[in-house]
Design an enzyme around this catalytic site. Structure first.
Site, PDB file in Angstrom:
ATOM      1  CD  GLU A  17      22.877 -22.746 -51.774  1.00  0.00           C
ATOM      2  OE1 GLU A  17      23.583 -23.305 -50.922  1.00  0.00           O
ATOM      3  OE2 GLU A  17      22.445 -21.586 -51.637  1.00  0.00           O
ATOM      4  CD  GLU A  42      18.106 -21.257 -49.960  1.00  0.00           C
ATOM      5  OE1 GLU A  42      18.032 -22.291 -50.648  1.00  0.00           O
ATOM      6  OE2 GLU A  42      18.977 -21.077 -49.112  1.00  0.00           O
TER       7      GLU A  42
END
Ligand code: GAL
Length: 875
Positions: free
Chosen positions: A485, A567
């Protein structure tokens, strides 16, 4: 094959193995004896974990800091910089006059301890300035560690290295009052050359660490939290991470194994060097060479100038290779290449490289193939803490986690979001887990004020190169993660920095793809273009209640690239806690009236409530099944971890785990097991059935099972037989009204009875049940027994809401290291021998002392209940 043949065969193999073992020099163990009349020990690797002195300071005691020391620290990364290297400044380095680095400093009042050590884990909680995200434990401050190391005269003819597997963080190391170097990134392993500062007799080692507030989004731990080694080698030796094995051609009949060995000559003259390597079968339990040799690389000779390093490449064919692959359909077979370096007639170095032979295919349409077999990625993300042990590395604690994950059907691990302990990969190799080995949580743009962005410019290259060189021989490693991220993912720099990092990876290892976890990058972004595997965080299944999936856009924009959910889920729950009413949806956003109990800081274990960016496991499974080209997922997370206690920042630890912080299974464990071990007959009912306040009220009953049909009985009466619906992953009877008694489920697969489960209304707490996961443990000061106490009723059934206070005590040569109950809002310090049970359970972790042998009795008391005990045996 007859038994007698088998016996004769194995006896013969053992004989051959022991003969071979006796002639093949092994890595010298920590306790290796020096025998001057025999051949010199050519490589010693001694753990120097014992007998350190430690002190933590919350105000700077020495006027040092990374910025003051930086110019002397930067050269420590030189081996991993391909361009211009750093020169060590001339003159006296800063800190050489600080009292703590000097031999005559009296450290007798400092704490005496062994490493691995996490200075923060003992608490107390609510440390000033530490956020909930960082776990509220006192990880900040400056820590000094001191230890003396004795060197004999012959050692001074050797090259002596200090290997630190991980120290949190900003390490700076002095030997005998001289600054040697250091390494800032707390997750990386590093080596320093002590040789110039070493002397005969007592040598004073001093290590300074510094942890800022706001350095992490999770609990980083603090201190020398991994193993520390002293490595003694001859001037001609295999360099750090100096072997690289690749297996470019593999078939059932043969495998080509290429080996490059980097030999360094730090001596004062050029040397004619010979390098030979034999390939052994590895022992499946220890990973050590068995002595059964399956191939010999051609021996090669070369001359190496003083101060130079040469890479020597050879190749060999292994017939009928035993492939490495993930269970249950494959086996994690390993080999060990034992390399011998000789100068003249002397063996100057022996170096072992464990490796595996397997093919990995990353297919945009089929997903991941291992040795040609499609393997759905059934992975979990995990942080590095080991629950109440904190971040202090312990191999048994990690092995226990792996065993629990394996039982659930996990076949893959993501080391989110940082470099793991070296032993993590050794264990993964042996378990057959596929590893997504990850490096960074941020690049140049910060996520928190003092994270890696402060180091990126100077350290990204040496950190990344050393990480890849350390880990690239592990067959378990299937992908390199260059970021999670990353804030730059949507800007042009996401492409340029991504390319810079990918180029580094590819220059160190061409055999595995580069990936990253993207939570917002678009399928056509420069960032996505750089990656070899498209990793989507949450975007694939659709966030929260949305069913918008980013899988199709990535699949069409990147048609040749495999996609996985790097994820997924982030569903939240507290073990054994059920909150009503229960949503009828297959996923809901957690809130005060939606699965959450704000005052108790708990989330319902119906396993349906996620933060706004997440989704229940069921919704993730649906997203995966609707897009069958997706290779699989890495669930956030396998285990609860310290810090990041979303949605209750006031708590100490996370709610994300499939398994709680103590290692107790939440209901969710069975939801994953049902999907991931579809052939394993199992059924699991939730909730528990003790609701005196809910008589007559709707109390939904859900069943997680690998079956395709199930019938629920409430006090013997059928509540209906149901078939599993398409894109549904649990059986639900949402209109059951509570009455005390018994729930019983009978499940079926293909029309045949498959598995059953029962939940009963239990009586009052009457006893304590104590069990140890292992009653025989090694008396080596490291091995652990995990002891579970369950509060049970007169029939021995767990009382599901029991919160009795329990106290552990111990007699014999062992120690209670910590206790836990998996309750994210329990602020009793981890080392406390007393703790409340939570949802009926409490854990104590016991270690046998170093050198211990004999019985260790762990007793447990609780007011109003009979005491009980378990006996462990240390040897
Ligand atoms: C993700 C992040 C993880 C963790 C998780 C919690 O976005 O990558 O590190 O914070 O959220 O849901």
């Amino acid at each position: 094959m007859s038994n007698s043949f088998l016996m004769r065969y194995s006896a013969c193999a053992l004989l051959i193995a022991s003969l071979l073992l006796s002639v093949i020099p092994q890595h010298a163990a920590a306790q290796a004896l020096k025998e001057p009349h025999h051949a010199a020990i050519d490589r010693e690797r001694i753990d120097i974990n014992a007998n350190w002195r430690f002190s933590r300071f919350t105000t700077n005691p020495d006027s040092l800091s990374y910025s003051v020391l930086k110019d002397w620290i930067l050269p420590s990364g030189n081996l991993f910089i391909n361009g211009t290297k750093h020169n060590r400044p001339s003159g006296t380095p800063p800190g050489n006059n600080v009292q703590y680095v000097k031999a005559d400093f009296n450290d007798s009042t400092w704490e005496a301890l062994n490493v691995p050590h996490d200075w923060a884990v003992k608490g107390p909680f609510n440390a000033p300035g530490i956020s909930g995200g960082m776990g509220r434990l006192p990880s900040n401050g400056i820590g000094w560690y001191r230890k003396t190391v004795t060197l004999a005269k012959p050692d001074l003819e050797k090259t002596i290295f200090l290997d630190i597997d991980g120290a949190m963080s900003y390490s700076a190391v002095w030997l005998n009052g001289n600054l040697v170097g250091g390494w800032p990134y707390g997750y990386n392993s590093f080596r320093l050359d002590l040789t110039p500062y070493a002397k005969e007799g007592t040598n004073q080692l001093a290590i300074r660490l510094e942890n800022a507030l706001d350095s992490s989004r999770w609990y980083p731990g603090a201190g020398i939290y991994r193993n520390v080694w002293l490595v003694k080698v001859n001037p001609v030796h295999v360099r750090q991470y100096g072997t690289y094995v690749t297996t470019p051609q593999i078939s059932a009949q043969s495998a080509t194994v290429n080996l490059a060995v980097e030999v360094e000559n730090t001596g004062s003259a050029s040397q004619q060097v010979n390098v030979r390597t034999k390939v052994h079968l590895a022992d499946s339990a220890t990973g050590k060479p068995t002595g059964v040799i399956v191939a010999k690389f051609p021996s090669k000779s070369t001359s190496i100038a003083k101060g130079a390093t040469q890479s020597i490449s050879t190749s060999v064919t292994i017939d009928n290779p035993r492939l490495w692959g993930p269970p249950p359909t494959q086996k994690p077979n390993l080999y060990v290449a034992v390399t011998t370096v000789t100068v003249g007639n002397s063996t100057v170095d022996t170096y072992e490289t464990r490796f595996g032979i397997r093919t990995l295919t990353y297919d945009a349409n089929k997903g991941l193939l291992v040795n040609g077999e499609h393997i759905r990625v059934q992975g979990t993300c995990n942080h590095h803490d080991l629950g109440s042990l904190g971040t202090a590395f312990n191999i048994r604690a990690l092995e226990r986690q792996f065993q629990i994950l394996e039982e659930m059907g996990t076949n893959a691990l993501r080391t989110s979001h940082n470099i793991p302990a070296p032993e993590f990969l050794e264990l993964a190799d042996r378990f057959g887990f596929l590893v997504y080995d990850e490096m960074f949580d941020c690049w140049k743009t910060q996520k928190v004020a003092n994270d890696y962005h402060l180091l990126f410019d100077d350290w990204s290259e040496p950190d990344l190169r050393s990480f890849i060189r350390r880990d690239r021989n592990h067959p378990s490693v299937m992908a390199w993660g260059i970021g999670n991220e990353i804030p730059e993912q949507n800007s042009a720099s996401g492409g340029t920095i991504g390319k810079y990092l990918r180029d580094i990876v590819v220059s160190e290892d061409l055999t595995r793809p580069v990936t990253a976890g993207m939570d917002s990058a678009k399928a056509t972004s420069a960032f996505a273009n750089v990656l070899d595997i498209e990793g989507l965080n949450y975007q694939g299944e659709g966030r929260g209640t949305s069913t918008d999936s980013a899988f199709p856009s990535f699949h069409s924009a990147q048609p040749n690239k495999m996609i996985w959910s790097s994820e997924s889920s982030s569903v939240l729950s507290t073990r054994g806690t059920y909150i009503f009413p229960v949503t009828s949806a297959n996923s809901a956003i957690v809130g005060a009236a939606s699965g959450g109990n704000d005052s108790a800081s708990q989330v319902s274990a119906y396993e349906l409530y996620a933060p706004s960016w997440g989704a229940s496991p069921d919704k993730v499974f649906e997203g995966q099944d609707r897009h069958d080209y997706v290779a699989g997922e890495f669930v956030w997370t396998g285990f609860d971890y310290i810090g990041e206690p979303t949605p209750y920042d006031k708590s100490r630890s996370s709610y994300f785990g499939i398994v709680d912080l103590a290692g107790f299974k939440k209901d969710r464990f069975y939801l994953y097991q049902a999907r991931w071990r579809a052939d394993f007959p199992m059924a699991h009912i939730l909730p528990h059935w003790n609701w005196p306040d809910r008589v007559g009220q709707v109390t939904p009953v859900h069943v997680f099972s690998s079956a395709d049909e199930a019938e629920l009985f409430v006090n013997g009466k059928s509540a209906g037989r149901k078939k599993v619906a398409e894109y549904a992953y649990r059986f639900r009877w949402d209109d059951v009204k509570y009455e005390a008694g018994e729930l019983h489920v009978v499940t079926y697969k293909n029309g045949k009875e498959w598995a059953t489960d029962t939940k009963k209304t239990v009586g009052a707490a009457a006893k304590l049940n104590i069990t140890a996961d292992r009653t025989n443990i090694a008396g080596d000061g490291n091995d652990l027994s995990f002891i579970t106490v369950a509060v049970v009723d007169g029939n021995g059934d767990i009382v599901p809401q029991a919160n009795n206070n329990v106290t552990f005590s111990i007699t014999g040569p062992g120690k209670i290291v910590s206790t836990d109950n998996g309750n994210p809002s329990d602020f009793t310090v981890f080392p406390s021998p007393s703790r409340q049970a939570f949802s009926g359970l409490v854990l104590s972790i016991v270690r046998a002392n170093a050198g211990a042998s004999g019985n260790i009795v762990v007793s447990v008391t609780s007011p109003g209940l009979p005491s009980t005990s378990v006996t462990l045996h240390a040897s």
